[in-house]
Design an enzyme around this catalytic site. Structure first.
Site, PDB file in Angstrom:
ATOM      1  CG  ASN A  40      -0.421  -0.180   2.538  1.00 52.14           C
ATOM      2  OD1 ASN A  40       0.594  -0.825   2.723  1.00 52.14           O
ATOM      3  ND2 ASN A  40      -1.094   0.384   3.527  1.00 52.14           N
ATOM      4  CB  ILE A  41       1.653   3.705  -2.271  1.00 51.18           C
ATOM      5  CG1 ILE A  41       2.574   2.533  -2.613  1.00 51.18           C
ATOM      6  CG2 ILE A  41       2.371   5.042  -2.411  1.00 51.18           C
ATOM      7  CD1 ILE A  41       2.937   2.438  -4.087  1.00 51.18           C
ATOM      8  CD  GLU A  42      -1.361   5.120   4.728  1.00 51.84           C
ATOM      9  OE1 GLU A  42      -2.065   4.276   5.302  1.00 51.84           O
ATOM     10  OE2 GLU A  42      -0.710   5.994   5.352  1.00 51.84           O
ATOM     11  CG  ASN A  45      -6.980  13.285  -2.202  1.00 53.57           C
ATOM     12  OD1 ASN A  45      -7.865  12.653  -1.648  1.00 53.57           O
ATOM     13  ND2 ASN A  45      -7.150  13.856  -3.363  1.00 53.57           N
ATOM     14  CD  GLU A  53      -5.393  -5.923  -1.365  1.00 51.34           C
ATOM     15  OE1 GLU A  53      -6.003  -6.370  -0.379  1.00 51.34           O
ATOM     16  OE2 GLU A  53      -5.018  -4.727  -1.444  1.00 51.34           O
ATOM     17  CB  CYS A  87      -8.734  -4.809  -4.031  1.00 52.01           C
ATOM     18  SG  CYS A  87      -7.638  -3.390  -3.762  1.00 52.01           S
TER      19      CYS A  87
END
Length: 129
Positions: A40-42, A45, A53, A87
């Site tokens: 995951n890449i936050e 925004n 996934e 996903c």
């Protein structure tokens, strides 16, 4: 331990999660046995954040894969995290309802099918494709 689940766990190391501090890793196995991973890449925004996934699927698809065998997902909490609805719908674009999804839990991995997690999904056939 299952190699695909270990690949998902390893993918968590690359997660960028300054807001939630909730690392997620995913690994998807293609029909030819190739494994692609994602984390995951936050983003500040939140709606622009990428899920592990979708990162794994996108990497596989951009390299020409369209057929998949299974997916493994893990989180830093080992809380049995499952793919979110978005996903799941992305998976449904390429996989049928029997597609296995292994979710990392503290005690033992839990396996679901895509159909269990996303019943009555929107399909290409519904769009006349």
């Amino acid at each position: 331990m299952d190699e695909l689940l270990q690949a998902a766990r390893d993918a968590m190391d690359d997660a960028y999660v300054p807001y939630s501090e909730y690392r997620v890793g995913a690994a998807i196995e293609t029909a030819d046995g190739t494994v692609y991973t994602g984390c995951n890449i936050e983003n500040a925004n939140y709606s622009n954040s990428l899920h592990a996934e979708e990162v794994a699927i996108a990497d596989a698809v951009k390299r020409g894969h369209r057929s998949f065998e299974r997916l493994a997902v893990s989180s830093s909490e080992r809380d049995g995290v499952t793919p979110c609805g978005m996903c799941r719908q992305t998976l449904a674009e390429f996989c049928d309802e029997s597609f296995p999804i292994v979710c990392d839990d503290a005690d033992e991995p839990v396996e679901y099918t895509l159909g269990e997690l996303l019943p009555n999904t929107i399909t290409k056939e519904m769009l006349g494709q």
